[in-house]
Design a protein around this motif. Structure first.
Motif, PDB file in Angstrom:
ATOM      1  N   PRO A  47      -6.196  18.810   7.217  1.00 61.84           N
ATOM      2  CA  PRO A  47      -5.932  19.725   8.326  1.00 61.84           C
ATOM      3  C   PRO A  47      -6.304  19.182   9.698  1.00 61.84           C
ATOM      4  CG  PRO A  47      -7.254  20.796   6.616  1.00 61.84           C
ATOM      5  CD  PRO A  47      -7.063  19.370   6.222  1.00 61.84           C
ATOM      6  N   TRP A  48      -7.370  18.395   9.793  1.00 61.61           N
ATOM      7  CA  TRP A  48      -7.820  17.917  11.094  1.00 61.61           C
ATOM      8  C   TRP A  48      -6.970  16.803  11.666  1.00 61.61           C
ATOM      9  CZ3 TRP A  48      -9.018  12.809  11.174  1.00 61.61           C
ATOM     10  CH2 TRP A  48      -9.351  12.211   9.956  1.00 61.61           C
ATOM     11  N   MET A 103       0.834  -1.172   0.000  1.00 58.92           N
ATOM     12  CA  MET A 103       0.000   0.000   0.000  1.00 58.92           C
ATOM     13  C   MET A 103       0.876   1.232   0.000  1.00 58.92           C
ATOM     14  SD  MET A 103      -2.782   1.188   2.841  1.00 58.92           S
ATOM     15  CE  MET A 103      -1.779   2.199   3.901  1.00 58.92           C
ATOM     16  N   SER A 104       0.488   2.231  -0.781  1.00 59.45           N
ATOM     17  CA  SER A 104       1.227   3.482  -0.790  1.00 59.45           C
ATOM     18  C   SER A 104       0.962   4.210   0.510  1.00 59.45           C
ATOM     19  CB  SER A 104       0.800   4.330  -1.985  1.00 59.45           C
ATOM     20  OG  SER A 104      -0.572   4.626  -1.895  1.00 59.45           O
ATOM     21  N   SER A 105       1.812   5.181   0.829  1.00 58.15           N
ATOM     22  CA  SER A 105       1.605   5.898   2.085  1.00 58.15           C
ATOM     23  C   SER A 105       0.285   6.645   2.043  1.00 58.15           C
ATOM     24  CB  SER A 105       2.765   6.860   2.337  1.00 58.15           C
ATOM     25  OG  SER A 105       2.842   7.798   1.300  1.00 58.15           O
ATOM     26  N   PRO A 106      -0.405   6.677   3.163  1.00 53.21           N
ATOM     27  CA  PRO A 106      -1.737   7.277   3.188  1.00 53.21           C
ATOM     28  C   PRO A 106      -1.697   8.768   2.913  1.00 53.21           C
ATOM     29  CG  PRO A 106      -1.116   6.433   5.366  1.00 53.21           C
ATOM     30  CD  PRO A 106       0.006   6.148   4.433  1.00 53.21           C
ATOM     31  N   VAL A 107      -2.743   9.249   2.274  1.00 57.93           N
ATOM     32  CA  VAL A 107      -2.849  10.671   1.981  1.00 57.93           C
ATOM     33  C   VAL A 107      -3.546  11.406   3.114  1.00 57.93           C
ATOM     34  CG1 VAL A 107      -2.845  10.417  -0.513  1.00 57.93           C
ATOM     35  CG2 VAL A 107      -4.992  10.270   0.714  1.00 57.93           C
ATOM     36  N   ASN A 156     -10.335  -1.128   0.051  1.00 55.59           N
ATOM     37  CA  ASN A 156      -9.660  -1.266  -1.242  1.00 55.59           C
ATOM     38  C   ASN A 156      -9.307   0.110  -1.825  1.00 55.59           C
ATOM     39  OD1 ASN A 156     -11.674  -0.272  -3.136  1.00 55.59           O
ATOM     40  ND2 ASN A 156     -12.728  -2.218  -3.012  1.00 55.59           N
ATOM     41  N   GLU A 157      -8.424   0.103  -2.789  1.00 50.73           N
ATOM     42  CA  GLU A 157      -7.866   1.345  -3.352  1.00 50.73           C
ATOM     43  C   GLU A 157      -8.937   2.295  -3.877  1.00 50.73           C
ATOM     44  OE1 GLU A 157      -5.100   4.204  -4.206  1.00 50.73           O
ATOM     45  OE2 GLU A 157      -4.770   2.353  -3.098  1.00 50.73           O
ATOM     46  N   GLN A 158      -9.898   1.784  -4.624  1.00 53.69           N
ATOM     47  CA  GLN A 158     -10.937   2.651  -5.169  1.00 53.69           C
ATOM     48  C   GLN A 158     -11.753   3.297  -4.043  1.00 53.69           C
ATOM     49  OE1 GLN A 158     -14.499   1.070  -7.285  1.00 53.69           O
ATOM     50  NE2 GLN A 158     -13.748   2.339  -8.983  1.00 53.69           N
ATOM     51  N   GLN A 159     -12.105   2.518  -3.052  1.00 49.44           N
ATOM     52  CA  GLN A 159     -12.861   3.045  -1.917  1.00 49.44           C
ATOM     53  C   GLN A 159     -12.044   4.105  -1.177  1.00 49.44           C
ATOM     54  OE1 GLN A 159     -13.765  -0.549   0.196  1.00 49.44           O
ATOM     55  NE2 GLN A 159     -15.436  -1.097  -1.191  1.00 49.44           N
ATOM     56  N   ARG A 160     -10.758   3.854  -0.999  1.00 48.55           N
ATOM     57  CA  ARG A 160      -9.872   4.801  -0.322  1.00 48.55           C
ATOM     58  C   ARG A 160      -9.799   6.117  -1.096  1.00 48.55           C
ATOM     59  NH1 ARG A 160      -6.615   1.296   1.412  1.00 48.55           N
ATOM     60  NH2 ARG A 160      -5.429   0.980  -0.480  1.00 48.55           N
ATOM     61  N   GLN A 161      -9.685   6.028  -2.415  1.00 48.06           N
ATOM     62  CA  GLN A 161      -9.637   7.239  -3.246  1.00 48.06           C
ATOM     63  C   GLN A 161     -10.933   8.027  -3.131  1.00 48.06           C
ATOM     64  OE1 GLN A 161      -8.849   5.528  -7.106  1.00 48.06           O
ATOM     65  NE2 GLN A 161      -6.680   6.052  -6.985  1.00 48.06           N
ATOM     66  N   VAL A 162     -12.058   7.325  -3.230  1.00 53.52           N
ATOM     67  CA  VAL A 162     -13.361   7.989  -3.153  1.00 53.52           C
ATOM     68  C   VAL A 162     -13.545   8.629  -1.776  1.00 53.52           C
ATOM     69  CG1 VAL A 162     -15.853   7.603  -3.168  1.00 53.52           C
ATOM     70  CG2 VAL A 162     -14.442   6.585  -4.954  1.00 53.52           C
ATOM     71  N   LEU A 163     -13.208   7.901  -0.718  1.00 49.98           N
ATOM     72  CA  LEU A 163     -13.317   8.454   0.635  1.00 49.98           C
ATOM     73  C   LEU A 163     -12.479   9.724   0.783  1.00 49.98           C
ATOM     74  CD1 LEU A 163     -13.148   5.248   2.847  1.00 49.98           C
ATOM     75  CD2 LEU A 163     -14.969   6.948   2.905  1.00 49.98           C
ATOM     76  N   ARG A 168     -13.979  12.679  -1.237  1.00 56.93           N
ATOM     77  CA  ARG A 168     -15.246  13.159  -0.665  1.00 56.93           C
ATOM     78  C   ARG A 168     -15.047  13.769   0.722  1.00 56.93           C
ATOM     79  NH1 ARG A 168     -19.763  15.678  -1.253  1.00 56.93           N
ATOM     80  NH2 ARG A 168     -21.345  15.031   0.228  1.00 56.93           N
ATOM     81  N   GLU A 169     -14.436  13.014   1.622  1.00 60.51           N
ATOM     82  CA  GLU A 169     -14.353  13.429   3.018  1.00 60.51           C
ATOM     83  C   GLU A 169     -13.255  14.447   3.293  1.00 60.51           C
ATOM     84  OE1 GLU A 169     -16.810  12.662   4.721  1.00 60.51           O
ATOM     85  OE2 GLU A 169     -17.572  10.847   3.776  1.00 60.51           O
ATOM     86  N   MET A 170     -12.138  14.315   2.621  1.00 58.69           N
ATOM     87  CA  MET A 170     -11.018  15.214   2.890  1.00 58.69           C
ATOM     88  C   MET A 170     -11.010  16.443   1.971  1.00 58.69           C
ATOM     89  SD  MET A 170      -9.370  13.754   5.365  1.00 58.69           S
ATOM     90  CE  MET A 170     -11.021  13.405   5.917  1.00 58.69           C
ATOM     91  N   ARG A 171     -11.447  16.248   0.753  1.00 56.87           N
ATOM     92  CA  ARG A 171     -11.391  17.341  -0.220  1.00 56.87           C
ATOM     93  C   ARG A 171     -12.743  17.960  -0.536  1.00 56.87           C
ATOM     94  NH1 ARG A 171      -6.557  18.940   0.655  1.00 56.87           N
ATOM     95  NH2 ARG A 171      -4.987  17.417   0.145  1.00 56.87           N
ATOM     96  N   GLY A 172     -13.821  17.281  -0.137  1.00 49.19           N
ATOM     97  CA  GLY A 172     -15.152  17.860  -0.285  1.00 49.19           C
ATOM     98  C   GLY A 172     -15.736  17.847  -1.684  1.00 49.19           C
TER      99      GLY A 172
END
Length: 84
Positions: free
Chosen positions: A10-11, A1-5, A31-38, A41-45
């Motif tokens: 900020p929080w 897994m790549s390092s988490p983004v 999974n990767e796709q779910q992580r990207q979507v999360l 959506r959640e971090m970048r809005g």
């Protein structure tokens, strides 16, 4: 897994190091796709249509990936005795 983004959000600096570790471990089970979507959506809005366009996937796939990713991350946190 790549390092988490997530640490760029900020929080994240306000989370106790141990909770941050639990959170990152929970995300590693998504999974990767779910992580990207999360993240989008959640971090970048970004909206569902914007995410669909960015990832070149149907909007319905964005919605299901978001839902499943949230469920999986929450289940992992609960298994660790952490509140989501």
């Amino acid at each position: 897994m790549s390092s988490p983004v997530w640490p760029s959000a900020p929080w994240v600096s306000t989370i106790a190091p141990e909770m941050q570790r639990h959170f990152e471990e929970a995300l590693s089970k998504v999974n990767e796709q779910q992580r990207q979507v999360l993240w989008l959506r959640e971090m970048r809005g970004y909206s569902h249509p914007e995410i669909a366009s960015m990832l070149r996937i149907p909007e319905g796939t964005v919605k299901s990936a978001l839902h499943r990713g949230r469920q999986r991350a929450q289940a992992e946190l609960e298994e660790r005795g952490q509140e989501p």
